[in-house]
Design an enzyme around this catalytic site. Sequence first.
Site, PDB file in Angstrom:
ATOM      1  CG  HIS A 182      -2.040  -0.981   1.128  1.00 15.28           C
ATOM      2  ND1 HIS A 182      -3.211  -0.723   0.463  1.00 15.28           N
ATOM      3  CD2 HIS A 182      -2.136  -2.249   1.604  1.00 15.28           C
ATOM      4  CE1 HIS A 182      -4.007  -1.784   0.538  1.00 15.28           C
ATOM      5  NE2 HIS A 182      -3.373  -2.726   1.225  1.00 15.28           N
ATOM      6  CG  ASP A 200     -15.685  20.140   8.491  1.00 15.30           C
ATOM      7  OD1 ASP A 200     -14.517  20.380   8.131  1.00 15.30           O
ATOM      8  OD2 ASP A 200     -16.006  19.115   9.108  1.00 15.30           O
TER       9      ASP A 200
END
Length: 508
Positions: free
Chosen positions: A169, A227
């Site tokens: 990975h 956010d």
Amino acid sequence: MSSQSVLILDFGGQYKELIARRTRECNVYSIVKPGDITLDEIKDINPIGIILTGGPNSVYKQDSPHCDKRIFDLGLPVLGICYGAQLLAWSMGGTVEPCVNSEYGKTKMIVNEKSTIFGGLSPVQEGLMSHTDQITVLPEGFISVAQTADCLNAAIENKNKNLYGVQFHPEVESTPNGTSIIRNFLYDVCKAKGDYDLKNLENQLIKDVQNQVGSDHVILALSGGVDSSVCAALLSKAIPGQLHCVFVDHGLMRKGEGDEVERAFENMNLDFIRVNAAPRFLKALKGVKEPEKKRKIIGAEFIKVFEEEALKLPNVKFLAQGTIYPDVIESGGSKAATIKSHHNVGGLPETMNFKGIVEPLRNLFKDEVRALGRQLGLKKSYVDRQPFPGPGLGVRVLGEITEEKLEILRDADAIFREEVRKRRIKADQYFAVLTNTMSVGVVGDFRTYDYTVALRAVKTSDFMTCEYVPISHKVLGIVSSRIVNEVKGAGRVVYDITGKPPATIEWE
């Protein structure tokens, strides 16, 4: 997006978001789609390359996810990762079989530095392995370009067709030179221009919002967190005069936070509305202990509040939310496991009195949101604000929520955050949790039976994975002493040392 893009095909791997994020870090836009996407859909996207993600299945089993084999004849560069590498080899006529010795964790590899994807790297590398199958016979035209002690085909390539596969990975931090490998694929194989940047992103998001909303008005759920603050800044620039920011004080905020949020936004060019709704939220949550149910109740109550506020405002047709990509991923979907429902994803009722939902940050990672916020001119204190879940302390008070338990947690959390800031401990998120466990203690000559407070501090670059911060015992001792002495109802303090995975950052 007007910039070049790389298509990431999802086969159920837990790291697909990291692949997308690493690609964007290399200034190449990434799009994640299901692995069974059609050729016509791929042609519409017109990517410069394709990355196949990992996944938990065995590629040789009939019910495993596969892609259209014609993808490998499109002439597009392809990089397969873990299951994606096995899928590439299997689709091209190679053989994939169970491992004699499975590999997990950091593994030493010998790589061929003449391979394009390993260009500029030394022959000895480390890669994170996590597989029980491996490629045993290579397809025609492929060669092995990396090996481990137990895996002869740790990386493969067909240079003539620009097809590459890696069993490890490269997207995770545990593969030290993983980003370099991805960058080599993007720039040396896909010939990327690197034309994805924040300015392009900002302009595109603004254009998307304007196209979706038109002349209608929008009501935004403004919590004061990173956010929603960035979402507010973006929307105010995209649709000035059409944005109404509603801050719902649901009674589940941190100590003094409601007043802080109001002060932060009162002088900005926004229609700021504060709704004190604590009683209705606590009433709706009375007796509820199960975390998923709590999240959904909070989500539903949010929508009711917004519907009520929208009726008081002119021409409001859209609800805006600061949803980001990790929220969507963890909330699951038709083919994904639900880790936990976020109030702005999994908790939305099917029927709403809005034309639609505006979520301009939905496909962005937290680091991209922060960077966008800085570009939009938000203060550093906004952009670097501690992450706080939409359901607030509702998912940090375990079990049933009461005003008494909320007050205990607010005071304990404030002490912990104060001590962490004062000592400049490097943590990306830190907070207290009020467990539902009570224990016996002694104060003076009297027996007590009070709640156990858990402390959590983590380091993370993407909020998809994390490691706990090893705060010194001395500091933890100071925090513990302050909490049990200053907070009535708190009788014991413990420190959470669990990473993500297997745990999530929040306890509920």
